[in-house]
Design a protein around this motif. Sequence first.
Motif, PDB file in Angstrom:
ATOM      1  N   ILE A  92      36.700  77.993  78.264  1.00 17.76           N
ATOM      2  CA  ILE A  92      37.458  78.098  77.025  1.00 17.76           C
ATOM      3  C   ILE A  92      36.820  77.169  76.006  1.00 17.76           C
ATOM      4  O   ILE A  92      36.159  76.209  76.353  1.00 17.76           O
ATOM      5  N   TYR A  93      37.020  77.508  74.748  1.00 19.30           N
ATOM      6  CA  TYR A  93      36.466  76.678  73.684  1.00 19.30           C
ATOM      7  C   TYR A  93      37.526  75.658  73.293  1.00 19.30           C
ATOM      8  O   TYR A  93      38.586  75.995  72.773  1.00 19.30           O
ATOM      9  N   ASP A  94      37.219  74.389  73.592  1.00 25.10           N
ATOM     10  CA  ASP A  94      38.210  73.308  73.517  1.00 25.10           C
ATOM     11  C   ASP A  94      38.863  73.138  72.155  1.00 25.10           C
ATOM     12  O   ASP A  94      40.029  72.802  72.057  1.00 25.10           O
ATOM     13  N   THR A  95      38.071  73.303  71.118  1.00 25.39           N
ATOM     14  CA  THR A  95      38.607  72.959  69.801  1.00 25.39           C
ATOM     15  C   THR A  95      39.458  74.076  69.211  1.00 25.39           C
ATOM     16  O   THR A  95      40.059  73.899  68.165  1.00 25.39           O
ATOM     17  N   MET A  96      39.494  75.212  69.878  1.00 26.44           N
ATOM     18  CA  MET A  96      40.179  76.366  69.289  1.00 26.44           C
ATOM     19  C   MET A  96      41.554  76.582  69.919  1.00 26.44           C
ATOM     20  O   MET A  96      41.791  76.205  71.061  1.00 26.44           O
ATOM     21  N   THR A  97      42.400  77.266  69.167  1.00 23.54           N
ATOM     22  CA  THR A  97      43.674  77.683  69.728  1.00 23.54           C
ATOM     23  C   THR A  97      43.426  78.874  70.647  1.00 23.54           C
ATOM     24  O   THR A  97      42.324  79.429  70.673  1.00 23.54           O
ATOM     25  N   GLY A  99      44.594  81.812  70.351  1.00 24.66           N
ATOM     26  CA  GLY A  99      44.303  82.964  69.494  1.00 24.66           C
ATOM     27  C   GLY A  99      42.868  82.963  69.008  1.00 24.66           C
ATOM     28  O   GLY A  99      42.183  83.987  69.045  1.00 24.66           O
ATOM     29  N   GLU A 100      42.390  81.793  68.590  1.00 24.02           N
ATOM     30  CA  GLU A 100      41.006  81.703  68.094  1.00 24.02           C
ATOM     31  C   GLU A 100      40.020  81.974  69.225  1.00 24.02           C
ATOM     32  O   GLU A 100      38.977  82.586  69.013  1.00 24.02           O
ATOM     33  N   VAL A 120      43.731  91.048  69.034  1.00 29.55           N
ATOM     34  CA  VAL A 120      44.125  89.810  69.710  1.00 29.55           C
ATOM     35  C   VAL A 120      45.591  89.900  70.133  1.00 29.55           C
ATOM     36  O   VAL A 120      45.957  89.521  71.245  1.00 29.55           O
ATOM     37  N   LEU A 133      49.673  81.667  71.523  1.00 28.49           N
ATOM     38  CA  LEU A 133      48.588  82.025  70.599  1.00 28.49           C
ATOM     39  C   LEU A 133      48.184  80.883  69.685  1.00 28.49           C
ATOM     40  O   LEU A 133      47.008  80.695  69.400  1.00 28.49           O
ATOM     41  N   ASN A 134      49.160  80.107  69.207  1.00 26.00           N
ATOM     42  CA  ASN A 134      48.828  79.043  68.258  1.00 26.00           C
ATOM     43  C   ASN A 134      48.667  77.685  68.904  1.00 26.00           C
ATOM     44  O   ASN A 134      48.532  76.680  68.237  1.00 26.00           O
ATOM     45  N   ARG A 135      48.689  77.662  70.254  1.00 26.53           N
ATOM     46  CA  ARG A 135      48.515  76.391  70.944  1.00 26.53           C
ATOM     47  C   ARG A 135      47.032  76.136  71.188  1.00 26.53           C
ATOM     48  O   ARG A 135      46.237  77.047  71.336  1.00 26.53           O
ATOM     49  N   LYS A 136      46.691  74.839  71.272  1.00 30.21           N
ATOM     50  CA  LYS A 136      45.340  74.475  71.685  1.00 30.21           C
ATOM     51  C   LYS A 136      45.114  74.950  73.113  1.00 30.21           C
ATOM     52  O   LYS A 136      46.000  74.819  73.953  1.00 30.21           O
ATOM     53  N   THR A 138      43.005  73.684  75.317  1.00 28.48           N
ATOM     54  CA  THR A 138      42.618  72.625  76.263  1.00 28.48           C
ATOM     55  C   THR A 138      43.717  72.197  77.208  1.00 28.48           C
ATOM     56  O   THR A 138      43.469  71.899  78.359  1.00 28.48           O
ATOM     57  N   ARG A 139      44.952  72.132  76.709  1.00 30.26           N
ATOM     58  CA  ARG A 139      46.006  71.511  77.509  1.00 30.26           C
ATOM     59  C   ARG A 139      46.692  72.478  78.476  1.00 30.26           C
ATOM     60  O   ARG A 139      47.668  72.117  79.100  1.00 30.26           O
TER      61      ARG A 139
ATOM     62  N   TYR B 187      29.265  77.890  80.296  1.00 33.49           N
ATOM     63  CA  TYR B 187      29.681  77.848  78.892  1.00 33.49           C
ATOM     64  C   TYR B 187      28.668  78.534  77.991  1.00 33.49           C
ATOM     65  O   TYR B 187      29.026  79.295  77.100  1.00 33.49           O
ATOM     66  N   ALA B 204      31.401  75.112  68.809  1.00 35.25           N
ATOM     67  CA  ALA B 204      32.482  75.450  69.742  1.00 35.25           C
ATOM     68  C   ALA B 204      32.295  74.817  71.117  1.00 35.25           C
ATOM     69  O   ALA B 204      33.263  74.598  71.828  1.00 35.25           O
ATOM     70  N   PRO B 208      32.250  69.610  70.846  1.00 38.05           N
ATOM     71  CA  PRO B 208      33.468  69.173  71.544  1.00 38.05           C
ATOM     72  C   PRO B 208      33.183  68.509  72.887  1.00 38.05           C
ATOM     73  O   PRO B 208      33.848  67.558  73.273  1.00 38.05           O
ATOM     74  N   GLU B 292      46.552  68.087  70.427  1.00 40.26           N
ATOM     75  CA  GLU B 292      47.346  69.087  69.711  1.00 40.26           C
ATOM     76  C   GLU B 292      47.326  68.894  68.191  1.00 40.26           C
ATOM     77  O   GLU B 292      47.596  67.820  67.683  1.00 40.26           O
ATOM     78  N   ARG B 293      47.012  69.960  67.487  1.00 44.07           N
ATOM     79  CA  ARG B 293      47.110  69.937  66.029  1.00 44.07           C
ATOM     80  C   ARG B 293      48.453  70.517  65.639  1.00 44.07           C
ATOM     81  O   ARG B 293      49.044  71.260  66.410  1.00 44.07           O
ATOM     82  N   VAL B 295      51.008  73.082  64.338  1.00 41.89           N
ATOM     83  CA  VAL B 295      50.907  74.533  64.476  1.00 41.89           C
ATOM     84  C   VAL B 295      50.687  75.184  63.110  1.00 41.89           C
ATOM     85  O   VAL B 295      51.402  74.923  62.157  1.00 41.89           O
ATOM     86  N   ALA B 299      47.635  81.878  62.571  1.00 43.29           N
ATOM     87  CA  ALA B 299      46.263  81.522  62.948  1.00 43.29           C
ATOM     88  C   ALA B 299      45.860  82.269  64.203  1.00 43.29           C
ATOM     89  O   ALA B 299      45.548  81.687  65.206  1.00 43.29           O
ATOM     90  N   ALA B 300      45.906  83.546  64.162  1.00 37.45           N
ATOM     91  CA  ALA B 300      45.591  84.309  65.373  1.00 37.45           C
ATOM     92  C   ALA B 300      44.100  84.551  65.476  1.00 37.45           C
ATOM     93  O   ALA B 300      43.465  84.971  64.551  1.00 37.45           O
TER      94      ALA B 300
END
Lengths: 361, 300
Positions: A92-97, A99-100, A120, A133-136, A138-139, B187, B204, B208, B292-293, B295, B299-300
């Motif tokens: 997974i791409y860590d910096t993205m949500t 959805g991203e 999506v 969908l809008n969560r990071k 990574t966690r 990756y 990406a 990171p 966490e940023r 929400v 942002a889909a």
Amino acid sequence: MARIDLVDLAQSYNGNDAPLESFALKPVTMTWRQGGAYALLGPSGCGKTTLLNLISGIVTPSRGKILFDGRDITPLSTQKRNIAQVFQFPVIYDTMTVGENLAFPLKNRGVAKAEVDARVRQIADLLDLTPYLNRKATRLTADAKQKISLGRGLVRSDVAAVLFDEPLTVIDPELKWQLRSKLKALHRELDLTMIYVTHDQTEALTFADTVVVMHDGRVVQSGTPAELFDKPAHTFVGYFIGSPGMNIVPAEVSGHEARIDGHVIGLHRNYGVLPAGKKIEIGVRPEFVDVGAPASGLLSATIERIDDLGRIQFARVRVGNTKLAARVPPGFSVSGDTAGLIFNPAYVHVYADSHLVEGVA
Amino acid sequence: MDKTINQKAWFLVLPVFLVVAFSAVLPLMTVVNYSMQDTFGNNQFFWNGVGWFKELLDPSTDLGGRFLASLGRNLFFSAVILAIEVPLGIVVALSMPREGWSVAACLVILALPLLIPWNVVGTIWQIFGRPDIGLLGYVLNHLGFNYNYVSNDVDAWVTVIVMDVWHWTSLVALLCYAGLKSIPDAYYQAAQIDGASRWAVFKAIQLPKMNRVLLIAVLLRFMDSFMIYTEPFVVTGGGPGNSTTFVSIELVKIALGQFDLGKAAALSLVYNLIILIVCWVFYTVMTNAGSERPVKEGAA
């Protein structure tokens, strides 16, 4: 969306001049139908991941060609081939949500925003990822991460095939079942060609309509689960598929008869005279051998133990130095330590040097 | 559960107490002690309370003016160093080979500047930049640049910065390289499958995944550049004028040049505190950057 043809495809990691026996994938020619659900089944190191990486372009083949709908794509890079792949461990791409992450393969290919969003949402819906969908990404748990990886593999509607490289290894057994049925449902819904690599026969047999069994760099048989079960083309298939695996017993075969230790077993087909110098064996699944009370017409065997699988009991027996498994028929109780073996002739197959010999009816 | 009572265990802890006491606590307390007193030599001390600290932070006094000016120079220096060395280190790490004999060659070449003693680095650049006999200074002057780090502020700054970049970019590069090597192949393969461009792969995946080592690199480079003494002292001696006098150089002037122990002690403590605070802020900000940023809608 394409038919995939492999033409004399082979891969050696020790250079093209290495002896053919050392090739990780020996030359294979086969066709993958558009929309099929395939499983590549085999033990670790049999070349199934190599075959997958050749199709996706991560590995460039030493020999041979790969055609998508008749077009030779062997020289094309992974990016240019229209293929999706899901790996054993979640990427997974860590910096993205979430959805991203799902949108990433589409965005990279310049798909219009509205279409990306729609796709999506559809995939997230199918994989129950919508709340995240809008969560990071990574966690999340390993399960959820692998679902995202699966989602990224499925999100493109135009791919020639989606390849899965043992994608459920990190998933809990409970969830494995759910995800596998989900994949099967997705396959029907999305009309994608799917190729699923696994060493787990249950996984392969439940997922695929066609199972391709590999052994030592070779494709030994490809067919429906029923074909693999009823008529293994190679002793390896018989032994690898089924639990317990097929009984393989050295025998002398001529005409309608097989002889084990001088005892004659009738065969359904006529095998004439088999070529000399080959290792002749007969193979029969434990499900088609019953133990019975010792009798003069039956091959007598020594019972070593009984495995109770709940629904069914298997007796582990020995004939001479050969070990066999045989079904204990319902209502039969084993007494003493010898038994007679009753073969069902319709399911006794003959193998010469491990390959199936077709008899004449 | 019963607690085991074993008084002998104190003998195992005691050496650590002693080492820490003599290596850290006692010297630091001596400095705290000095910072509150004034002395006219002869081992006579007078209580001064927080007087030195007040003077230190008041720009109108001589001490405060010198401290705050050198602090400003030092912060600017660290900012420039980080702005150059971190991106440059990343670029170097990205362009290094991933396998083969050339890896070892690159690592050795990169490690070389790190192995040179700091005053030798200073001496190398001091000679290298001289307009009369130094290769760099001589060539620059002959090309028509009026380069002289002894008389020109800008030239002195450029020399000190280039020297630090030469000396320490390797460290950032090596750390980043280690970070890059730890990224599993899957990756990159997944990114290929997903059709990611080179830039997207960097943004990406690589950046990171280098997050952690970059944090270490930034912390180390900030601390080192903020405490820099030897190299600029050897090259420019803090000049021309005071233009390259960093906090540590000022501190040595006050402590050893003027023998103002109270002022020097107060300055050391404030200096120490600044480094601690800045590092803590860096660390907190950078470790939280990946979490966490808030929400975002749609942002889909």
